[in-house]
Write an enzyme that holds these catalytic residues in place. Structure first.
Site, mmCIF file in Angstrom:
data_model
loop_
_atom_site.group_PDB
_atom_site.id
_atom_site.type_symbol
_atom_site.label_atom_id
_atom_site.label_comp_id
_atom_site.label_asym_id
_atom_site.label_seq_id
_atom_site.Cartn_x
_atom_site.Cartn_y
_atom_site.Cartn_z
ATOM 1 C CB SER A 162 18.777 73.974 -32.035
ATOM 2 O OG SER A 162 18.077 74.289 -30.869
ATOM 3 C CE LYS A 188 15.832 64.931 -33.932
ATOM 4 N NZ LYS A 188 15.045 66.101 -33.516
ATOM 5 C CG HIS A 197 14.543 75.484 -26.795
ATOM 6 N ND1 HIS A 197 15.790 75.510 -27.366
ATOM 7 C CD2 HIS A 197 13.860 74.500 -27.466
ATOM 8 C CE1 HIS A 197 15.876 74.597 -28.318
ATOM 9 N NE2 HIS A 197 14.716 73.980 -28.409
ATOM 10 N NE ARG A 252 10.153 75.513 -34.167
ATOM 11 C CZ ARG A 252 11.217 74.743 -34.265
ATOM 12 N NH1 ARG A 252 12.405 75.288 -34.206
ATOM 13 N NH2 ARG A 252 11.113 73.446 -34.445
HETATM 14 P P1 ADP Z 1 13.528 67.942 -30.896
HETATM 15 O O1 ADP Z 1 14.737 67.240 -31.458
HETATM 16 O O2 ADP Z 1 12.802 67.104 -29.873
HETATM 17 O O3 ADP Z 1 12.602 68.526 -31.914
HETATM 18 P P2 ADP Z 1 14.246 70.683 -30.216
HETATM 19 O O4 ADP Z 1 15.143 71.171 -29.129
HETATM 20 O O5 ADP Z 1 14.568 71.049 -31.611
HETATM 21 O O6 ADP Z 1 14.170 69.101 -30.015
HETATM 22 O O7 ADP Z 1 12.769 71.155 -29.923
HETATM 23 C C1 ADP Z 1 12.086 70.772 -28.746
HETATM 24 C C2 ADP Z 1 10.689 71.358 -28.803
HETATM 25 O O8 ADP Z 1 10.792 72.770 -28.718
HETATM 26 C C3 ADP Z 1 9.935 71.032 -30.117
HETATM 27 O O9 ADP Z 1 8.565 70.835 -29.817
HETATM 28 C C4 ADP Z 1 10.128 72.280 -30.944
HETATM 29 O O10 ADP Z 1 9.042 72.483 -31.834
HETATM 30 C C5 ADP Z 1 10.158 73.348 -29.844
HETATM 31 N N1 ADP Z 1 10.927 74.509 -30.279
HETATM 32 C C6 ADP Z 1 12.175 74.563 -30.764
HETATM 33 N N2 ADP Z 1 12.525 75.836 -31.081
HETATM 34 C C7 ADP Z 1 11.442 76.586 -30.777
HETATM 35 C C8 ADP Z 1 11.132 77.977 -30.904
HETATM 36 N N3 ADP Z 1 11.973 78.852 -31.455
HETATM 37 N N4 ADP Z 1 9.937 78.386 -30.484
HETATM 38 C C9 ADP Z 1 9.043 77.503 -29.979
HETATM 39 N N5 ADP Z 1 9.239 76.207 -29.863
HETATM 40 C C10 ADP Z 1 10.432 75.739 -30.247
#
Ligand code: ADP
Length: 162
Positions: A129, A42, A18, A91
């Site tokens: 995450s 979630k 992130h 990703r």
């Molecule tokens: P959500 O529940 O909205 O998917 P996340 O926190 O899992 O929330 O992810 C938010 C955004 O950040 C999403 O677009 C996800 O693809 C991106 N994201 C999460 N982890 C990574 C990472 N390691 N590298 C790049 N983008 C990421």
């Protein structure tokens, strides 16, 4: 030129993936709002205030970033903040289908708001995450994935739950 971008997500908890995306978006947009979704459905491990606090601490040294929480539709939140751009991360190819559906749904709801996808540094491409929480529950060393204070918060939270 659009000045404000919103980067919405669960951030449960924030990872180096992130943070990598936040830094990339910050290079492009003078103002970036990182928007932490309540996402009750979630069943997040961390409460929304904890997720916001961790993001604030993890990005304290970066300029032009605002961290807040939101509930409801992200396009409504974007409109309220006068933003025309949503940032999301890609990703692996496995992200594509879900992100594609969500971007097109948001476009249908609000045609004037565009979703822009950014890719992280390769070493963060497998980092999520969800996997992090699994690894933490098995006692993994998290130092390559999250700032130390997040790793500690994660272990404390998992301990309290068990
Ligand atoms: P959500 O529940 O909205 O998917 P996340 O926190 O899992 O929330 O992810 C938010 C955004 O950040 C999403 O677009 C996800 O693809 C991106 N994201 C999460 N982890 C990574 C990472 N390691 N590298 C790049 N983008 C990421």
């Amino acid at each position: 030129m659009c000045q404000i971008a919103i980067y919405p997500g669960s951030f449960d908890p924030v990872t180096y993936g992130h943070i990598d995306l936040i830094q990339r978006a910050q290079e492009i947009f003078p103002e970036l709002v990182v928007a932490v979704a309540h996402n009750y459905h979630k069943k997040p491990l961390f409460g929304v205030a904890e997720r916001v606090a961790m993001l604030k601490k993890a990005t304290a040294k970066l300029q032009g970033i605002k961290i807040c929480d939101f509930d409801g539709l992200v396009v409504d939140f974007a409109r309220k903040n006068k933003a025309k751009v949503l940032i999301r991360g890609l990703r692996m190819i496995s992200d594509f289908e879900y992100e594609f559906q969500m971007a097109l749904t948001n476009r249908k709801l609000s045609p004037d708001i565009e979703t822009i996808f950014l890719m992280p540094q390769e070493s963060y491409c497998y980092l999520s995450s969800r996997l992090l929480k699994e690894a933490a529950s098995l006692g993994a060393d998290l130092s390559n994935f999250v700032p130390d204070f997040v790793g500690k918060a994660l272990k404390d939270k998992l301990q309290k739950k068990s």
